[in-house]
Design a protein around this motif. Structure first.
Motif, PDB file in Angstrom:
ATOM      1  N   GLY A  82       0.795  -1.217   0.000  1.00 56.34           N
ATOM      2  CA  GLY A  82       0.000   0.000   0.000  1.00 56.34           C
ATOM      3  C   GLY A  82       0.825   1.262   0.000  1.00 56.34           C
ATOM      4  O   GLY A  82       0.461   2.264  -0.624  1.00 56.34           O
ATOM      5  N   SER A  83       1.978   1.243   0.677  1.00 58.34           N
ATOM      6  CA  SER A  83       2.808   2.445   0.718  1.00 58.34           C
ATOM      7  C   SER A  83       3.408   2.742  -0.645  1.00 58.34           C
ATOM      8  O   SER A  83       3.665   3.905  -0.981  1.00 58.34           O
ATOM      9  N   SER A  84       3.636   1.718  -1.455  1.00 57.47           N
ATOM     10  CA  SER A  84       4.121   1.952  -2.819  1.00 57.47           C
ATOM     11  C   SER A  84       3.068   2.667  -3.640  1.00 57.47           C
ATOM     12  O   SER A  84       3.372   3.525  -4.469  1.00 57.47           O
ATOM     13  N   LYS A  85       1.811   2.328  -3.416  1.00 61.72           N
ATOM     14  CA  LYS A  85       0.744   3.014  -4.145  1.00 61.72           C
ATOM     15  C   LYS A  85       0.740   4.499  -3.800  1.00 61.72           C
ATOM     16  O   LYS A  85       0.639   5.357  -4.691  1.00 61.72           O
ATOM     17  N   ARG A  86       0.884   4.817  -2.510  1.00 63.55           N
ATOM     18  CA  ARG A  86       0.935   6.218  -2.111  1.00 63.55           C
ATOM     19  C   ARG A  86       2.153   6.918  -2.719  1.00 63.55           C
ATOM     20  O   ARG A  86       2.078   8.073  -3.135  1.00 63.55           O
ATOM     21  N   ALA A  87       3.281   6.193  -2.766  1.00 58.84           N
ATOM     22  CA  ALA A  87       4.510   6.775  -3.305  1.00 58.84           C
ATOM     23  C   ALA A  87       4.381   7.055  -4.795  1.00 58.84           C
ATOM     24  O   ALA A  87       4.855   8.083  -5.290  1.00 58.84           O
ATOM     25  N   VAL A  88       3.739   6.142  -5.537  1.00 61.82           N
ATOM     26  CA  VAL A  88       3.526   6.372  -6.968  1.00 61.82           C
ATOM     27  C   VAL A  88       2.645   7.601  -7.162  1.00 61.82           C
ATOM     28  O   VAL A  88       2.890   8.436  -8.048  1.00 61.82           O
ATOM     29  N   LYS A  89       1.624   7.752  -6.323  1.00 59.35           N
ATOM     30  CA  LYS A  89       0.794   8.951  -6.390  1.00 59.35           C
ATOM     31  C   LYS A  89       1.634  10.204  -6.138  1.00 59.35           C
ATOM     32  O   LYS A  89       1.437  11.243  -6.786  1.00 59.35           O
ATOM     33  N   ALA A  90       2.584  10.098  -5.202  1.00 60.38           N
ATOM     34  CA  ALA A  90       3.451  11.241  -4.901  1.00 60.38           C
ATOM     35  C   ALA A  90       4.325  11.587  -6.095  1.00 60.38           C
ATOM     36  O   ALA A  90       4.537  12.765  -6.401  1.00 60.38           O
ATOM     37  N   VAL A  91       4.853  10.583  -6.791  1.00 57.96           N
ATOM     38  CA  VAL A  91       5.657  10.820  -7.990  1.00 57.96           C
ATOM     39  C   VAL A  91       4.835  11.607  -9.014  1.00 57.96           C
ATOM     40  O   VAL A  91       5.295  12.605  -9.589  1.00 57.96           O
ATOM     41  N   LEU A  92       3.621  11.142  -9.246  1.00 56.86           N
ATOM     42  CA  LEU A  92       2.765  11.775 -10.245  1.00 56.86           C
ATOM     43  C   LEU A  92       2.413  13.209  -9.853  1.00 56.86           C
ATOM     44  O   LEU A  92       2.270  14.080 -10.711  1.00 56.86           O
ATOM     45  N   SER A  93       2.304  13.458  -8.551  1.00 52.25           N
ATOM     46  CA  SER A  93       1.998  14.797  -8.064  1.00 52.25           C
ATOM     47  C   SER A  93       3.222  15.706  -8.119  1.00 52.25           C
ATOM     48  O   SER A  93       3.174  16.806  -8.668  1.00 52.25           O
ATOM     49  N   LEU A  94       4.340  15.254  -7.562  1.00 49.07           N
ATOM     50  CA  LEU A  94       5.531  16.090  -7.442  1.00 49.07           C
ATOM     51  C   LEU A  94       6.143  16.436  -8.797  1.00 49.07           C
ATOM     52  O   LEU A  94       6.578  17.570  -9.021  1.00 49.07           O
ATOM     53  N   VAL A  95       6.173  15.457  -9.702  1.00 44.24           N
ATOM     54  CA  VAL A  95       6.849  15.671 -10.988  1.00 44.24           C
ATOM     55  C   VAL A  95       5.910  16.226 -12.037  1.00 44.24           C
ATOM     56  O   VAL A  95       6.266  17.143 -12.787  1.00 44.24           O
ATOM     57  N   TYR A  96       4.685  15.695 -12.085  1.00 39.26           N
ATOM     58  CA  TYR A  96       3.785  16.038 -13.191  1.00 39.26           C
ATOM     59  C   TYR A  96       2.625  16.950 -12.787  1.00 39.26           C
ATOM     60  O   TYR A  96       1.750  17.233 -13.590  1.00 39.26           O
ATOM     61  N   GLY A  97       2.637  17.391 -11.520  1.00 34.21           N
ATOM     62  CA  GLY A  97       1.647  18.362 -11.084  1.00 34.21           C
ATOM     63  C   GLY A  97       0.246  17.817 -10.935  1.00 34.21           C
ATOM     64  O   GLY A  97      -0.726  18.582 -10.887  1.00 34.21           O
ATOM     65  N   ARG A  98       0.124  16.487 -10.835  1.00 37.89           N
ATOM     66  CA  ARG A  98      -1.208  15.893 -10.710  1.00 37.89           C
ATOM     67  C   ARG A  98      -1.772  16.180  -9.319  1.00 37.89           C
ATOM     68  O   ARG A  98      -1.198  15.763  -8.306  1.00 37.89           O
ATOM     69  N   VAL A  99      -2.872  16.907  -9.246  1.00 32.65           N
ATOM     70  CA  VAL A  99      -3.478  17.294  -7.967  1.00 32.65           C
ATOM     71  C   VAL A  99      -4.362  16.161  -7.471  1.00 32.65           C
ATOM     72  O   VAL A  99      -5.298  15.740  -8.147  1.00 32.65           O
ATOM     73  N   ARG A 100      -4.048  15.659  -6.285  1.00 31.05           N
ATOM     74  CA  ARG A 100      -4.795  14.521  -5.737  1.00 31.05           C
ATOM     75  C   ARG A 100      -6.065  14.959  -5.025  1.00 31.05           C
ATOM     76  O   ARG A 100      -7.058  14.253  -5.023  1.00 31.05           O
ATOM     77  N   HIS A 101      -6.015  16.116  -4.364  1.00 35.49           N
ATOM     78  CA  HIS A 101      -7.173  16.605  -3.627  1.00 35.49           C
ATOM     79  C   HIS A 101      -7.369  18.081  -3.974  1.00 35.49           C
ATOM     80  O   HIS A 101      -6.393  18.825  -4.137  1.00 35.49           O
ATOM     81  N   GLN A 102      -8.610  18.485  -4.077  1.00 34.35           N
ATOM     82  CA  GLN A 102      -8.910  19.871  -4.427  1.00 34.35           C
ATOM     83  C   GLN A 102      -8.236  20.823  -3.437  1.00 34.35           C
ATOM     84  O   GLN A 102      -8.302  20.641  -2.230  1.00 34.35           O
TER      85      GLN A 102
END
Length: 352
Positions: free
Chosen positions: A192-212
């Protein structure tokens, strides 16, 4: 020539082990190319494995770290701290031919050795991004790209491939590595922590906003401000996964599928963030073809994986039988090698 960053915003996913295996196997499969590993992780684990492993590799690391001049990534960073906005063009002084120390790896494999001193230099590197000239942030973030350019120039721009082992945290060195790379390989483990980390990669590098209302990273915003290209997602790799043919199979598959869904959703909204491969291949038009191109899984070879890293022997060159690891006899079974060697061989065949 391609530059690959291997990064996930989580420790323990085996990124250094994967860097070691990918670079060694790529060099073996492509003997006419020069292959470079730039170790930007202060722990220097990929350097240790490449230079001979847990015992011999650590001795060689100590030797290199105590030599003057310091022929490591930290030595180059010191050059840049002294000349932050004009490249000293000294990068070629910091490469090591790995086979000089470890004859188990191909002779066309080179290394910019990792160094724990990076931790102590980090504040100076960050400080160089301001106040400085107007484009200080952009210039400093090109330091590692300058390093690689210096090395390629010294090689007369021969056909080559570069792998960058990144710091797990989103540090200044991770930012420099990502700016230098044109392609990103994201390793993950089935938890599960890898899933959170992948989300972090997508947010930090590509600007993907996870929460409004979530802010975007300074790295993403400044990269956009200075029109600096982000690395394209090349592949996400389930690394050293437990084989999925026992009772735990459904649990592992569930986590892998969850991570796959997260990255699939990025593809649907931002396909330009991905690199279509091989060159000229059709663009995926379904979830099945997307996964076939971008998702890969490497099985855990258990004892063989540990021995490979501990002795600095690439898994594709490791043989079955007893091995001396730190004074103990450890047996490598052929069945263990058969779990991972085909994965690594086939994965490298997908890297251009």
């Amino acid at each position: 020539m391609a530059i690959y960053a291997i990064w996930n915003n989580k420790g323990g996913v085996g990124k250094s082990y994967l860097t070691f295996q990918l670079a060694s196997e790529y060099a073996r499969q492509n003997p006419s190319k020069k292959v470079l590993v730039a170790d930007l992780c202060p722990q220097a684990n990929s350097s240790s494995m490449l230079l001979g492993g847990m015992t011999e590799g650590e001795k060689i690391l100590t030797q290199i770290h105590t030599s003057k001049p310091r022929c490591t990534i930290s030595g180059y960073i010191e050059d840049r701290i002294l000349s932050p906005y004009v490249s000293p063009q000294s990068g070629a002084s910091y490469i090591t031919n790995v086979a000089q120390y470890n004859n188990r790896v191909p002779s066309n494999l080179y290394l910019v050795v990792g160094d724990e001193r990076l931790e102590m230099q980090a504040s100076k590197v960050t400080g160089a991004t301001f106040p400085g000239p107007q484009e200080a942030w952009r210039i400093v973030h090109l330091w590692v790209r300058d390093l690689i350019a210096d090395i390629l120039t010294s090689w007369n721009n021969e056909d080559s491939c570069v792998f960058i082992d990144c710091n797990p945290s989103f540090s200044i060195y991770t930012e420099l590595a990502l700016t230098a790379a044109d392609r990103l390989i994201i390793p993950f483990s089935a938890d599960g922590s890898s899933k959170r980390a992948v989300k972090a990669v997508l947010s930090l590098v590509y600007g993907r906003v996870r929460h409004q209302g979530d802010p975007q990273s300074d790295y993403y915003l400044n990269s956009d401000r200075y029109k600096m290209a982000l690395p394209s997602i090349y592949m996400y790799v389930g690394n050293r996964l437990t084989q999925m043919n026992h009772s735990s199979a459904s649990a592992f598959k569930t986590v892998v599928n969850e991570i796959s869904e997260e990255i699939w959703s990025v593809w649907q909204s931002s396909p330009q963030s991905f690199y279509i491969h091989p060159n000229g291949a059709p663009t995926p038009n379904s979830k099945r073809t997307f996964k076939a191109m971008f998702q890969y899984e490497v099985n855990d070879a258990n004892t063989a994986s540990v021995v490979s890293g501990a002795l600095g022997i690439p898994i594709a060159s490791l043989t079955a039988g007893p091995k001396n690891v730190a004074g103990r006899s450890i047996k490598v079974n052929q069945s263990q090698l058969e779990k991972q060697v085909p994965n690594i061989t086939q994965l490298v065949q997908q890297i251009e």
